[in-house]
Design a protein around this motif. Structure first.
Motif, short mmCIF file in Angstrom:
data_model
loop_
_atom_site.label_atom_id
_atom_site.label_comp_id
_atom_site.label_asym_id
_atom_site.label_seq_id
_atom_site.Cartn_x
_atom_site.Cartn_y
_atom_site.Cartn_z
N ILE A 1 0.82 -1.22 0.00
CA ILE A 1 0.00 0.00 0.00
C ILE A 1 0.85 1.27 0.00
CG2 ILE A 1 -2.05 -1.09 1.01
CD1 ILE A 1 -1.20 0.31 3.69
N GLN A 2 2.10 1.17 0.52
CA GLN A 2 2.99 2.33 0.50
C GLN A 2 4.44 1.89 0.50
OE1 GLN A 2 1.43 4.52 4.00
NE2 GLN A 2 1.50 6.36 2.69
N VAL A 3 5.28 2.79 -0.02
CA VAL A 3 6.73 2.61 0.09
C VAL A 3 7.32 3.91 0.62
CG1 VAL A 3 8.89 2.34 -1.19
CG2 VAL A 3 6.93 0.88 -1.74
N PHE A 4 8.10 3.81 1.71
CA PHE A 4 8.78 4.99 2.20
C PHE A 4 10.16 5.05 1.56
CE2 PHE A 4 11.65 7.41 4.79
CZ PHE A 4 10.89 8.50 5.22
N SER A 5 10.44 6.18 0.89
CA SER A 5 11.75 6.37 0.27
C SER A 5 12.18 7.81 0.49
CB SER A 5 11.68 6.06 -1.22
OG SER A 5 12.83 6.56 -1.87
N ARG A 6 13.31 7.98 1.12
CA ARG A 6 13.81 9.33 1.37
C ARG A 6 13.96 10.13 0.08
NH1 ARG A 6 19.18 8.07 4.59
NH2 ARG A 6 19.07 6.53 2.94
N THR A 7 14.37 9.43 -0.97
CA THR A 7 14.79 10.15 -2.18
C THR A 7 13.68 10.30 -3.21
OG1 THR A 7 15.57 8.05 -3.00
CG2 THR A 7 17.20 9.48 -1.96
N GLN A 8 12.54 9.65 -2.99
CA GLN A 8 11.43 9.72 -3.96
C GLN A 8 11.83 9.29 -5.37
OE1 GLN A 8 8.34 10.00 -2.95
NE2 GLN A 8 7.74 12.11 -2.73
N LYS A 9 12.92 8.59 -5.46
CA LYS A 9 13.39 8.22 -6.80
C LYS A 9 12.47 7.17 -7.44
CE LYS A 9 16.54 4.81 -4.90
NZ LYS A 9 17.92 4.38 -4.68
N ASN A 10 12.68 6.93 -8.69
CA ASN A 10 11.89 5.94 -9.41
C ASN A 10 12.26 4.54 -8.93
OD1 ASN A 10 10.11 4.87 -11.15
ND2 ASN A 10 11.22 5.40 -13.02
N ILE A 11 11.40 3.92 -8.16
CA ILE A 11 11.76 2.69 -7.48
C ILE A 11 11.50 1.44 -8.33
CG2 ILE A 11 11.18 1.22 -5.51
CD1 ILE A 11 10.73 3.77 -3.91
N SER A 12 10.35 1.38 -8.97
CA SER A 12 10.01 0.18 -9.72
C SER A 12 8.92 0.50 -10.72
CB SER A 12 9.53 -0.92 -8.76
OG SER A 12 8.83 -1.91 -9.48
N VAL A 13 8.97 -0.13 -11.88
CA VAL A 13 7.90 0.05 -12.87
C VAL A 13 6.60 -0.54 -12.35
CG1 VAL A 13 9.39 0.11 -14.89
CG2 VAL A 13 8.62 -2.09 -14.04
N ASN A 14 6.72 -1.42 -11.33
CA ASN A 14 5.53 -2.09 -10.79
C ASN A 14 4.86 -1.30 -9.66
OD1 ASN A 14 5.67 -4.51 -12.38
ND2 ASN A 14 7.49 -5.04 -11.20
N LEU A 15 5.28 -0.05 -9.47
CA LEU A 15 4.76 0.71 -8.33
C LEU A 15 4.27 2.08 -8.79
CD1 LEU A 15 4.70 0.42 -5.14
CD2 LEU A 15 6.69 1.93 -5.19
N SER A 16 3.03 2.37 -8.47
CA SER A 16 2.48 3.70 -8.78
C SER A 16 3.21 4.74 -7.92
CB SER A 16 0.98 3.70 -8.47
OG SER A 16 0.57 4.97 -8.06
N SER A 17 3.58 5.86 -8.53
CA SER A 17 4.36 6.86 -7.79
C SER A 17 3.55 7.48 -6.65
CB SER A 17 4.86 7.95 -8.75
OG SER A 17 3.76 8.61 -9.31
N SER A 18 2.22 7.38 -6.73
CA SER A 18 1.39 7.93 -5.65
C SER A 18 1.56 7.15 -4.35
CB SER A 18 -0.09 7.91 -6.07
OG SER A 18 -0.51 6.57 -6.22
N LYS A 19 2.11 5.95 -4.44
CA LYS A 19 2.30 5.14 -3.24
C LYS A 19 3.61 5.45 -2.52
CE LYS A 19 -0.53 1.11 -4.41
NZ LYS A 19 -0.53 -0.35 -4.66
#
Lengths: 253, 253
Positions: free
Chosen positions: B29-47
């Protein structure tokens, strides 16, 4: 058909016999075996002899015996000026008797008794004393493998030493890993996918680029935790030496 | 659906995100990332969030950060009494902050950036402080892997040390083998089928039964030849130590 004779009935000899049985260009005409034992289902027993003087004319004689027997076996051959090769990674070309034309036919692989091997991918390291003999040896190797290398005696020695590192020593590290698991009541099976992936990584990365772990990133607290965890002196010694070597690697060079 | 949140955006985090994206029972439901970088093609950036206070209610929080950041990251979580696990092989369960329910979700594998991995065969070593939490953690692991082990902190420490032997140290031996090849002008590719077979042998033989080579059979003349061949001090030291250790193995125990 190229006619070949195999001298020996050990692990390498048996794997070669099975491989050549499927070849369309090479025919095994005889096998010399001291013990006359059952060598391979792919070999008619009439082709097996333990009499040196029964050896007939072949295009190539492959001596597949232990390193220390190569010299004496090659001197027992009752003919001259034929092409005779050994299959060893460490024996010199010159360990073969001078009376015949010499060469090396070294399959660089680990052979397990009873375990079938696909020869197509096994690298054959070939060497002949006379350039004229190389083509025939190459044809014989090509009949069972797609991976042929022209390797001189010095290079072959290097390969053999390197093979000790990546095969014998690596397997020994597997053994120490297995011991650590056993001593702490966890299944060694848990590590097998990691072992597999560590080897597979080399298809896409150089070992230098694939190196990870506490020693590589100089993670002192993890290294200290591991060292205090290991109570077995042998495991602890190996851990320290390899960790230090990884940490210092490149510095001294 | 079991709702999970991943804290972290490194190698392990990204591989887990890709694996859970295919799960039918677990939803990130969410991913915490300090850098907000592009994490995965499988993940909506809104998460993706970099705001601790934006973290919503999940059934499980997986902290996939470097070992030394686990403690501080877990103490920054702005909630209590939820299930929080880390993914480390070497960090203690107790490195997690006391305000939440603790656990460990350790995939024992080497992850390479950009290289896809089939999670089905990756062993997951699970531990929870409270027995009540184990079932949920197991369900989450089962949604991506077929290989689940209940492993306590001591066993996990043993596995992590053993993994250093079979992965980091083994890869280092590959590197020394590769160096020896390079220094003597032969292709390291020749050794790759041997490396592959050495690892594959473990599927049918224990490492103890698979051990071969000059040290194992106490072949002094080959060992001496190898030692005199190796002029590089580091290679020579490692050769001697491992050879002696194989020769003495079992004697001192």
């Amino acid at each position: 058909m190229i006619k070949i004779t195999i001298i020996g009935s050990g692990n390498v000899a048996q794997h070669l016999i099975d491989a050549f049985a499927k070849s369309n260009t090479v025919e095994i005409i005889q096998v010399f075996s001291r013990t006359q034992k059952n060598i391979s289902v792919n070999l008619s027993s009439s082709k097996i002899t333990n009499d040196w003087n029964a050896l007939t004319q072949a295009d190539l004689y492959i001596i597949a015996v232990s390193d220390d027997a190569i010299s004496s076996v090659s001197s027992l051959l009752p003919f001259e000026n034929r092409l005779v090769v050994h299959t060893s990674g460490s024996a010199a070309l010159t360990s073969l008797d001078d009376k015949n034309r010499k060469g090396v036919f070294y399959p660089l692989q680990t052979f397990t008794k009873g375990k079938a091997i696909d020869f197509k991918n096994i690298p054959f390291c070939l060497e002949t004393q006379s350039e004229n003999d190389y083509e025939l040896l190459e044809k014989v190797a090509q009949s069972i493998s797609d991976s042929i290398y022209k390797i001189d005696s010095h290079q072959r020695k290097a390969l053999h030493v390197a093979a000790v590192f990546v095969n014998n020593f690596t397997n020994y590290l597997y053994q120490l890993g297995s011991e650590i698991c056993q001593e702490n009541n966890v299944s060694f099976d848990i590590l097998k996918p990691l072992i597999h992936e560590t080897a597979e990584k080399l298809l896409t990365l150089s070992p230098k680029d694939a190196q990870t772990g506490p020693a590589k990133r100089n993670d002192i607290s993890t290294i200290e935790a591991h060292e205090s965890f290991l109570s077995n002196e042998n495991q602890s010694t190996i851990y320290k030496i390899l960790t230090q070597s990884i940490q210092n690697h490149g510095k001294k060079l």
